[in-house]
Enzyme design. Sequence first.
Site, PDB file in Angstrom:
ATOM      1  N   GLU A  49       0.860  -1.172   0.000  1.00  0.00           N
ATOM      2  CA  GLU A  49       0.000   0.000   0.000  1.00  0.00           C
ATOM      3  C   GLU A  49       0.902   1.229   0.000  1.00  0.00           C
ATOM      4  OE1 GLU A  49      -2.652   0.223   3.280  1.00  0.00           O
ATOM      5  OE2 GLU A  49      -3.220  -1.894   3.171  1.00  0.00           O
ATOM      6  N   ASP A  60      -5.565   7.704  10.518  1.00  0.00           N
ATOM      7  CA  ASP A  60      -4.189   7.340  10.854  1.00  0.00           C
ATOM      8  C   ASP A  60      -3.762   7.903  12.197  1.00  0.00           C
ATOM      9  OD1 ASP A  60      -3.501   5.873   8.495  1.00  0.00           O
ATOM     10  OD2 ASP A  60      -3.591   7.776   7.407  1.00  0.00           O
ATOM     11  N   TYR A 175     -10.728  -5.191   4.051  1.00  0.00           N
ATOM     12  CA  TYR A 175      -9.841  -4.686   5.090  1.00  0.00           C
ATOM     13  C   TYR A 175     -10.583  -4.768   6.415  1.00  0.00           C
ATOM     14  CZ  TYR A 175      -6.072  -1.564   6.807  1.00  0.00           C
ATOM     15  OH  TYR A 175      -5.000  -1.021   7.456  1.00  0.00           O
TER      16      TYR A 175
END
Length: 265
Positions: A49, A60, A175
């Site tokens: 990625e 994040d 995911y």
Amino acid sequence: MTRTAERFAALRSRGEKGLIAYIAAGDPSLATTRRLVHALAEAGVDLVELGLPFSDPLADGPVIQAASQRALAAGANTDNVLELVATLRSDGLQLPLLIMTYYNLVLRPGVENFCRRAAEAGVDGLILPDVPPEEGDEVQAATRAAGLDLVQFVAPTSPPDRIRRAAELARGFIYAVSVTGVTGARDALPPQVTSLVRSVKAVTDTPVAVGFGISRPEHVRQVTAVADAAIVGSAFVRYCGEGLPEPELIRRVTVLAEELKAATR
């Protein structure tokens, strides 16, 4: 069959699980990112990625936020990151490459335009954590038209109908977020990871990869006991922020990748 689908099929045929590595494109430089991707491929990583840096990466944690800021300060942007992907392909890299970024950077140049350019450069898929299935029709259409996989997310808080919807739409892999929160290395993974993966696998044959909090071989062994792959980001990215000479940075990333990949076999 996309490169991602081919890689998961090859892993399945060998009875092996996958390792997916995340690095921020342009951290500490695009030239170093190019060499890091090749090093990861040589170390046995199955997919990479590439984070297309964005100023407000809401999913994040601090390590990857800092990496995005360093990459932006170094001049990384959509154009030169896609040029980097094209360069990696001209180098002969066959590893699946996915762009992980945020919808703003896809919307700004036009969704169809972004997806077409990404596919032409050699990108295999997109990971967009701020595009939920309910709001993703335009991205779904554009990625399908361009031949890109669009990865879908599930989380420990996802109800059964949300899991089914994600499974219907996902291409490449699903995911599975191991924790509620943001990315970042953790000492231990919660026990609900197993039940989450099993819930997804009950409704689809699409590969499931677990991310968020995975940084050690024992984490990789834990998640790949039930999932098809483990996703590791912050554990790699933190080396990029230590100001290491490039040979030492590549050495440390390579050693970690080899250790983590060994845990998938």
